[in-house]
Design an enzyme around this catalytic site. Structure first.
Site, short mmCIF file in Angstrom:
data_model
loop_
_atom_site.label_atom_id
_atom_site.label_comp_id
_atom_site.label_asym_id
_atom_site.label_seq_id
_atom_site.Cartn_x
_atom_site.Cartn_y
_atom_site.Cartn_z
N LYS A 94 -42.31 -2.80 31.66
CA LYS A 94 -42.73 -1.38 31.71
C LYS A 94 -44.26 -1.27 31.60
CE LYS A 94 -40.36 0.07 28.13
NZ LYS A 94 -39.78 -1.21 27.65
N ARG A 104 -37.35 7.18 23.29
CA ARG A 104 -36.56 6.01 22.91
C ARG A 104 -35.27 6.40 22.21
NH1 ARG A 104 -40.72 1.98 22.92
NH2 ARG A 104 -40.20 -0.02 22.15
N ARG A 164 -45.15 -13.81 26.37
CA ARG A 164 -46.08 -12.70 26.61
C ARG A 164 -47.33 -12.83 25.73
NH1 ARG A 164 -43.94 -6.61 26.57
NH2 ARG A 164 -43.56 -6.86 24.34
N ARG A 190 -48.04 -10.68 20.29
CA ARG A 190 -47.68 -9.56 19.41
C ARG A 190 -46.80 -10.07 18.29
NH1 ARG A 190 -45.50 -4.75 23.19
NH2 ARG A 190 -44.10 -4.59 21.42
N ARG A 241 -35.04 -5.96 18.12
CA ARG A 241 -35.49 -4.93 19.07
C ARG A 241 -34.47 -4.71 20.19
NH1 ARG A 241 -40.84 -7.28 20.85
NH2 ARG A 241 -41.12 -5.41 22.10
P1 AMP Z 1 -43.32 -1.19 22.63
O1 AMP Z 1 -44.72 -1.67 22.81
O2 AMP Z 1 -43.00 -0.01 23.49
O3 AMP Z 1 -42.31 -2.30 22.75
O4 AMP Z 1 -43.21 -0.64 21.11
C1 AMP Z 1 -43.42 -1.51 20.02
C2 AMP Z 1 -42.83 -0.91 18.76
O5 AMP Z 1 -43.47 0.36 18.48
C3 AMP Z 1 -41.35 -0.59 18.81
O6 AMP Z 1 -40.53 -1.71 18.52
C4 AMP Z 1 -41.22 0.52 17.75
O7 AMP Z 1 -41.28 -0.02 16.44
C5 AMP Z 1 -42.52 1.30 17.97
N1 AMP Z 1 -42.34 2.37 18.99
C6 AMP Z 1 -42.94 2.46 20.21
N2 AMP Z 1 -42.57 3.56 20.86
C7 AMP Z 1 -41.70 4.20 20.05
C8 AMP Z 1 -40.94 5.39 20.16
N3 AMP Z 1 -40.99 6.16 21.27
N4 AMP Z 1 -40.15 5.74 19.11
C9 AMP Z 1 -40.08 5.00 17.99
N5 AMP Z 1 -40.75 3.85 17.82
C10 AMP Z 1 -41.56 3.44 18.84
#
Ligand code: AMP
Length: 220
Positions: A17, A92, A131, A164, A175
């Site tokens: 994404k 989400r 990654r 990360r 996750r």
């Molecule tokens: P991502 O980079 O999108 O994989 O997000 C990394 C982490 O940030 C996720 O595992 C959540 O802990 C938090 N996070 C990101 N976006 C959201 C969201 N829309 N709602 C809740 N937690 C989020």
């Protein structure tokens, strides 16, 4: 009704994404809103939001909806989002999707597409483990599929490439479980609203990019 691209990129962690959202941002002149990037920045800067969010992020859980929704509402009002937006990592949960509908309604807009990027779990684990992200500019790499020219150095800005914290294997499993239980129901939510466009997320970055452009064909 405002013109432009107003889309959500939906898919499990590691679906690509972020990579595709960065491309779409340039291609369509829309803004990219990555809630994960916003949260990681807040954590790095140790803002009140960052302090509250870091525990959730580190164990692979979702940050509470109320912390996220306002942040997105404010970001959507910024000038660079006027030509359109690509939401990456938001919504989400079903309540976040309902909040997004309300936010957009107040702004006189509706979404014009939701792209569900589909990738099998085996491919996801492989992608996430390799990654790497630039600490300086946020550029994304993969050790096997899209390696930097020099080890651990960003081709674009010379910044340090890091993994990360939440891309460690034990957190990846958490996750993926969170995705299945809390985020996957959004596929039906958007299908029922005739917004869903499915894209096969396996292949090269270019292949997937072309499929997305094709899927978006009539949106702009
Ligand atoms: P991502 O980079 O999108 O994989 O997000 C990394 C982490 O940030 C996720 O595992 C959540 O802990 C938090 N996070 C990101 N976006 C959201 C969201 N829309 N709602 C809740 N937690 C989020």
């Amino acid at each position: 009704m405002a013109a432009g691209l107003r889309v959500v990129l939906l898919g499990p962690p590691g679906a690509g994404k972020g990579t595709q959202a960065k491309f779409l941002q340039e291609h369509y002149g829309a803004c990219q809103i990555s809630t994960g990037d916003i949260l990681r920045k807040a954590v790095a800067e140790q803002t009140p939001l960052g302090k509250e969010a870091s525990g959730y992020i580190n164990r692979g859980a979702l940050v509470p909806d109320d912390l996220i929704v306002n942040l997105v509402a404010e970001r959507l009002k910024e000038n660079d989002c006027a030509p359109g937006f690509i939401l990456d990592g938001f919504p989400r949960t079903i309540p976040q999707a309902q909040s997004l509908d309300e936010i957009l309604k107040k702004m006189g807009m509706v979404l014009n597409g939701v792209l569900a990027v589909q990738v099998p779990q085996k491919v996801i684990v492989e992608r996430l483990a390799g990654r790497r992200t630039c600490k300086g500019c946020g550029a994304l790499y993969h050790l096997a599929f899209d390696p930097p020219k020099a080890v651990a150095v960003c081709d674009r800005c010379g910044g340090e490439l890091v993994q990360r914290d939440d891309d460690r294997e034990e957190t990846i499993v958490a996750r993926l479980k969170v995705y299945d239980t809390q985020t996957a129901p959004l596929v039906d939510y958007y299908r029922e609203r005739n917004l869903l466009r499915s894209v096969d997320g396996v292949g090269t970055v270019d292949d997937i990019r072309n499929r997305i452009i094709q899927a978006l064909g009539d949106v702009k």
